[in-house]
Design a protein around this motif. Structure first.
Motif, PDB file in Angstrom:
ATOM      1  N   VAL A   5      50.292  47.217  44.746  1.00  0.00           N
ATOM      2  CA  VAL A   5      49.862  47.287  42.628  1.00  0.00           C
ATOM      3  C   VAL A   5      48.983  48.652  42.855  1.00  0.00           C
ATOM      4  CG1 VAL A   5      47.860  46.519  41.429  1.00  0.00           C
ATOM      5  CG2 VAL A   5      49.340  44.955  43.315  1.00  0.00           C
ATOM      6  N   SER A   6      49.594  49.065  41.308  1.00  0.00           N
ATOM      7  CA  SER A   6      49.703  50.240  41.463  1.00  0.00           C
ATOM      8  C   SER A   6      48.354  50.701  40.330  1.00  0.00           C
ATOM      9  CB  SER A   6      49.766  50.879  39.401  1.00  0.00           C
ATOM     10  OG  SER A   6      49.702  49.591  38.220  1.00  0.00           O
ATOM     11  N   LEU A  60      43.878  41.509  27.999  1.00  0.00           N
ATOM     12  CA  LEU A  60      45.022  42.383  27.252  1.00  0.00           C
ATOM     13  C   LEU A  60      45.419  43.621  28.052  1.00  0.00           C
ATOM     14  CD1 LEU A  60      44.378  41.800  23.433  1.00  0.00           C
ATOM     15  CD2 LEU A  60      46.291  41.048  24.908  1.00  0.00           C
ATOM     16  N   ASP A  61      44.601  43.987  28.832  1.00  0.00           N
ATOM     17  CA  ASP A  61      44.902  45.140  29.197  1.00  0.00           C
ATOM     18  C   ASP A  61      45.284  44.825  31.013  1.00  0.00           C
ATOM     19  OD1 ASP A  61      45.402  47.977  30.215  1.00  0.00           O
ATOM     20  OD2 ASP A  61      43.225  48.201  30.748  1.00  0.00           O
ATOM     21  N   SER A  65      49.154  46.280  32.237  1.00  0.00           N
ATOM     22  CA  SER A  65      49.762  46.871  32.800  1.00  0.00           C
ATOM     23  C   SER A  65      49.743  46.398  34.429  1.00  0.00           C
ATOM     24  CB  SER A  65      48.541  47.523  33.849  1.00  0.00           C
ATOM     25  OG  SER A  65      47.457  46.097  33.927  1.00  0.00           O
ATOM     26  N   TRP A  66      50.008  44.364  34.114  1.00  0.00           N
ATOM     27  CA  TRP A  66      50.681  43.563  35.067  1.00  0.00           C
ATOM     28  C   TRP A  66      52.397  43.544  34.779  1.00  0.00           C
ATOM     29  CZ3 TRP A  66      52.719  38.759  34.512  1.00  0.00           C
ATOM     30  CH2 TRP A  66      53.340  37.805  35.511  1.00  0.00           C
ATOM     31  N   LYS A  67      52.587  43.683  33.392  1.00  0.00           N
ATOM     32  CA  LYS A  67      54.384  43.914  33.514  1.00  0.00           C
ATOM     33  C   LYS A  67      54.739  44.307  33.410  1.00  0.00           C
ATOM     34  CE  LYS A  67      56.906  42.029  29.476  1.00  0.00           C
ATOM     35  NZ  LYS A  67      58.117  42.918  30.293  1.00  0.00           N
ATOM     36  N   ARG A  72      58.474  47.421  36.745  1.00  0.00           N
ATOM     37  CA  ARG A  72      58.882  49.337  38.054  1.00  0.00           C
ATOM     38  C   ARG A  72      59.601  48.198  39.123  1.00  0.00           C
ATOM     39  NH1 ARG A  72      53.704  50.579  37.907  1.00  0.00           N
ATOM     40  NH2 ARG A  72      54.541  52.204  36.141  1.00  0.00           N
ATOM     41  N   ARG A  73      58.587  47.274  39.572  1.00  0.00           N
ATOM     42  CA  ARG A  73      59.737  46.643  40.904  1.00  0.00           C
ATOM     43  C   ARG A  73      60.944  46.210  40.432  1.00  0.00           C
ATOM     44  NH1 ARG A  73      55.022  42.599  43.020  1.00  0.00           N
ATOM     45  NH2 ARG A  73      54.305  43.414  40.746  1.00  0.00           N
TER      46      ARG A  73
END
Length: 111
Positions: A5-6, A60-61, A65-67, A72-73
């Motif tokens: 996770v980033s 929402l943040d 960020s999850w999306k 990216r993956r």
């Protein structure tokens, strides 16, 4: 196997958890003040409303960020492993520039 996770996603989730905890605490405080009939109920209700707004904002943040992490993956999986890089071709020479005397591609005629 755990997925990586980033840092942005991790910090967004931490903000959401802290915000939710503070909002629930403010809500409980508001209920207690209402039952006690004090004059501070309006202030506590305002704090609870701000907490709900911030929790929604942080949710929402987290979703955004999850999306981004998911995209990216997926992009990395589509790209696949990188092939070994080929040597770069030489940079083009400007017109009138002297040739490199040590380069075998440009014989100078001198031996």
């Amino acid at each position: 196997m755990a997925r990586r996770v980033s840092d942005r996603s991790r910090s967004a989730r931490a903000r959401l958890v802290v915000s939710l905890a503070l909002t629930v605490t403010a809500l409980m405080f508001t209920v207690v003040l209402q039952l006690a009939g004090t004059d501070y109920t309006a202030l506590a209700l305002t704090c609870t409303g701000v907490g709900i707004f911030l929790s929604t904002w942080f949710l929402l943040d987290v979703c955004i960020s999850w999306k981004d992490d998911l995209d990216r993956r997926r992009a990395a999986a589509r790209r696949g492993p990188r092939p070994p890089s080929a040597p770069r071709p030489p940079a083009p020479r400007a017109p009138g520039a002297p040739r490199d005397a040590g380069d075998a591609r440009y014989p100078t005629g001198r031996r």
